[in-house]
Structures are given as C-alpha cells and as structure tokens.
Design a protein around this motif. Structure first.
Motif, PDB file in Angstrom:
ATOM      1  N   THR A 178     -47.089  37.441  16.418  1.00 41.68           N
ATOM      2  CA  THR A 178     -46.035  36.678  16.283  1.00 41.68           C
ATOM      3  C   THR A 178     -46.157  35.662  15.666  1.00 41.68           C
ATOM      4  N   ASN A 179     -47.339  34.785  15.728  1.00 42.01           N
ATOM      5  CA  ASN A 179     -47.324  33.352  15.316  1.00 42.01           C
ATOM      6  C   ASN A 179     -47.936  33.176  13.687  1.00 42.01           C
ATOM      7  N   ALA A 180     -48.582  34.446  13.348  1.00 46.62           N
ATOM      8  CA  ALA A 180     -49.224  34.231  11.974  1.00 46.62           C
ATOM      9  C   ALA A 180     -48.901  35.420  11.085  1.00 46.62           C
ATOM     10  N   LEU A 181     -48.962  36.683  11.433  1.00 48.34           N
ATOM     11  CA  LEU A 181     -48.654  37.667  10.628  1.00 48.34           C
ATOM     12  C   LEU A 181     -47.300  37.561   9.940  1.00 48.34           C
ATOM     13  N   PRO A 182     -46.205  37.359  10.598  1.00 47.54           N
ATOM     14  CA  PRO A 182     -44.872  37.441  10.206  1.00 47.54           C
ATOM     15  C   PRO A 182     -44.804  36.440   8.695  1.00 47.54           C
ATOM     16  N   THR A 183     -45.505  35.366   8.730  1.00 51.01           N
ATOM     17  CA  THR A 183     -45.359  34.472   7.821  1.00 51.01           C
ATOM     18  C   THR A 183     -45.945  35.020   6.342  1.00 51.01           C
ATOM     19  N   LEU A 184     -46.820  35.815   6.504  1.00 50.27           N
ATOM     20  CA  LEU A 184     -47.468  36.617   5.632  1.00 50.27           C
ATOM     21  C   LEU A 184     -46.500  37.600   5.127  1.00 50.27           C
ATOM     22  N   LEU A 185     -45.974  38.175   6.041  1.00 56.21           N
ATOM     23  CA  LEU A 185     -44.959  39.358   5.602  1.00 56.21           C
ATOM     24  C   LEU A 185     -43.644  38.695   4.736  1.00 56.21           C
ATOM     25  N   ILE A 186     -43.405  37.466   5.440  1.00 59.81           N
ATOM     26  CA  ILE A 186     -42.275  36.613   4.729  1.00 59.81           C
ATOM     27  C   ILE A 186     -42.474  36.500   3.266  1.00 59.81           C
ATOM     28  N   ALA A 187     -43.726  35.914   3.164  1.00 64.92           N
ATOM     29  CA  ALA A 187     -44.001  35.361   1.784  1.00 64.92           C
ATOM     30  C   ALA A 187     -44.146  36.709   0.892  1.00 64.92           C
ATOM     31  N   LYS A 188     -44.673  37.772   1.301  1.00 62.80           N
ATOM     32  CA  LYS A 188     -44.556  39.088   0.678  1.00 62.80           C
ATOM     33  C   LYS A 188     -43.242  39.483   0.155  1.00 62.80           C
ATOM     34  N   HIS A 189     -42.218  39.509   0.935  1.00 64.57           N
ATOM     35  CA  HIS A 189     -41.091  40.106   0.745  1.00 64.57           C
ATOM     36  C   HIS A 189     -40.026  39.323   0.204  1.00 64.57           C
ATOM     37  N   PHE A 190     -39.847  37.806   0.306  1.00 61.51           N
ATOM     38  CA  PHE A 190     -38.986  37.017   0.324  1.00 61.51           C
ATOM     39  C   PHE A 190     -39.196  36.084  -1.037  1.00 61.51           C
ATOM     40  N   GLY A 191     -40.595  36.351  -1.463  1.00 64.72           N
ATOM     41  CA  GLY A 191     -40.703  35.321  -2.580  1.00 64.72           C
ATOM     42  C   GLY A 191     -39.686  35.696  -3.703  1.00 64.72           C
ATOM     43  N   ALA A 192     -39.390  36.828  -4.108  1.00 61.08           N
ATOM     44  CA  ALA A 192     -38.399  37.266  -4.926  1.00 61.08           C
ATOM     45  C   ALA A 192     -36.959  36.414  -4.714  1.00 61.08           C
ATOM     46  N   ASN A 193     -36.743  36.574  -3.403  1.00 62.06           N
ATOM     47  CA  ASN A 193     -35.294  35.788  -3.035  1.00 62.06           C
ATOM     48  C   ASN A 193     -35.477  34.507  -3.515  1.00 62.06           C
ATOM     49  N   LEU A 194     -36.837  33.535  -3.588  1.00 64.27           N
ATOM     50  CA  LEU A 194     -36.883  32.266  -3.596  1.00 64.27           C
ATOM     51  C   LEU A 194     -36.947  32.033  -5.136  1.00 64.27           C
ATOM     52  N   LYS A 195     -37.437  32.941  -5.819  1.00 60.28           N
ATOM     53  CA  LYS A 195     -37.975  32.888  -7.379  1.00 60.28           C
ATOM     54  C   LYS A 195     -36.651  32.014  -8.296  1.00 60.28           C
ATOM     55  N   PRO A 196     -35.406  32.478  -8.018  1.00 56.50           N
ATOM     56  CA  PRO A 196     -34.313  31.828  -8.862  1.00 56.50           C
ATOM     57  C   PRO A 196     -34.117  30.196  -8.677  1.00 56.50           C
TER      58      PRO A 196
END
Length: 234
Positions: A102-120
């Motif tokens: 709950t406290n650690a893994l989600p941020t890793l997955l967020i970075a994995k999947h939402f980096g492309a959303n932040l890139k522009p």
C-alpha cells in the motif's frame, strides 16, 4: 493545469483537491477506493480505483490524457486489527506485506505507467506523501517496523525514479513530502502525545504541499522535504 490525485478521499488528499480547485483554472482527477466523497466541483472528476491493482492503474493511464502533476496521498498505518508494532514479537507477516503493497509499491507502478502522461508537460511533478519515520538516519526510537520499512522503501523508490527521469523526463521533479502529524483518521490513535501546536489541519498541510510542489524545480528532484520546506535526511 491537469492534476491527478491518488487517495482523494483521505484527509490530506481531499484538502489538496479543494485548494487546487480554488486556484486558477485547474482540472483535477481524483481517485477513491471504497466510497466516493460527497464533494463535487465542475472541474473535478472522481475515479474508483484500487491503487494496488496494476491493471486498474494501466487502464487509468490510458484514458486520463496528459497531466501536469501527479500526487499520491494513499497510505496505511493501522486498521481495525493492526497497530504499529512496539516490538519484534508484534510482527505480523501479512500486515508487513500489506504495508509495503500500500505504501511503497503503488508509487513505483504510478511512475511506470504515468510517466508518459507527464512527459508533454513543461512543469511535470510527481509528489508522494511519505513520513519522517521512514528516514533511516532519523530513527532513534525503533518499533513501527512495517510502517517505517514501507516508507523507507517509498523514499528509495522516489530517489531511484528521480535518477531515471533525469534522462527520460528532464523537465520533471519528483518529491517525497512529510506532512507532520495531521488531524486525519490515520493519526487519530496517536494524537494524545502530540506537542501543542504540532497537530496540523489537513488544510494547512495541503497549503504547504501545494506551495512546495509549485516552487520545486528539476534541480530539486529526488529530495525528501518536510511540510515547512526543510530537507529530511534519507
């Protein structure tokens, strides 16, 4: 700006949402797990989400579009059956793993999947709510094994993500943020021993966090900040 907030139904998350929606022309997408909050705003979109479910994160990343900020406010310290451990005899294997999940893994997955959303975005930010008790060098009391370990793991993930994103998203800033003791359900069982003036309202913490995120630059990426802007040792 378009901002995605994980854990928008929690005390800090909801306070951040409300403040962002009073500032400028922000559009907020916010997630909740079990119960959708009653708060509504024309520029707010609620999404049901289990942050530990990678398939749901992937689905949201595919539909949410470009983002400027992503803020993860999800965290667990206790539940109806578990409190922070006072000693090694109190360790429960499943609760330790739940804390990590709950406290650690989600941020890793967020970075994995939402980096492309932040890139522009020219001012991309990824900020997560951490905790001072996750600082290894600051640990003078011991105990709280599951929570401390999960937040220490979160801090290491933030550091690692920031290093990789210097190459892939050089305009981005990745931050771990410590709120202090905030008057929320998470801290409720532990507020009796809080020093006078050190129990903060969610609104105060939200204001501090938004200012820290706004003021941060790519040169700040990968640091651990307290609500007052002071740097916390890893």
């Amino acid at each position: 700006m378009k901002i995605l907030i994980f854990g928008g139904s929690g005390g800090i998350g909801l306070a951040i949402i409300k403040q962002l929606l009073t500032q400028g022309d922000n559009h907020v997408v916010a997630t909740y797990h079990a119960h959708c909050p009653a708060y509504r705003h024309p520029q707010l979109e609620w999404q049901a989400l289990d942050i530990t479910n990678e398939a749901q994160l992937l689905s949201l990343s595919a539909t949410v579009g470009s983002l400027d900020w992503v803020i993860n406010c999800v965290g667990v310290l206790h539940d109806s059956s578990h409190q922070p451990e006072k000693n090694l005899k109190s360790i429960d294997r499943d609760w330790f793993l739940t804390s990590i999940e709950t406290n650690a893994l989600p941020t890793l997955l967020i970075a994995k999947h939402f980096g492309a959303n932040l890139k522009p975005s020219l001012f991309a930010k990824l900020a997560v709510v951490s905790a001072r008790v996750g600082s290894i060098s600051d640990n003078k009391l011991g105990g709280w094994y599951s929570y401390r370990s999960s937040k220490a793991a979160l801090n290491m993930l933030i550091k690692g993500i920031s290093i990789e994103w210097r190459r892939l998203l050089p305009q981005a800033c990745v931050l771990a943020l410590h709120p202090g003791t905030t008057d929320t359900q998470l801290s409720a069982p532990f507020q009796a021993n809080v020093a006078a003036g050190k129990l903060f309202s969610p609104e105060y913490v939200a204001d501090c966090f938004i200012k820290l995120i706004e003021q941060s630059t790519p040169e700040d990426s990968g640091i651990f900040l307290a609500y007052d802007g002071s740097v916390i040792a890893w």
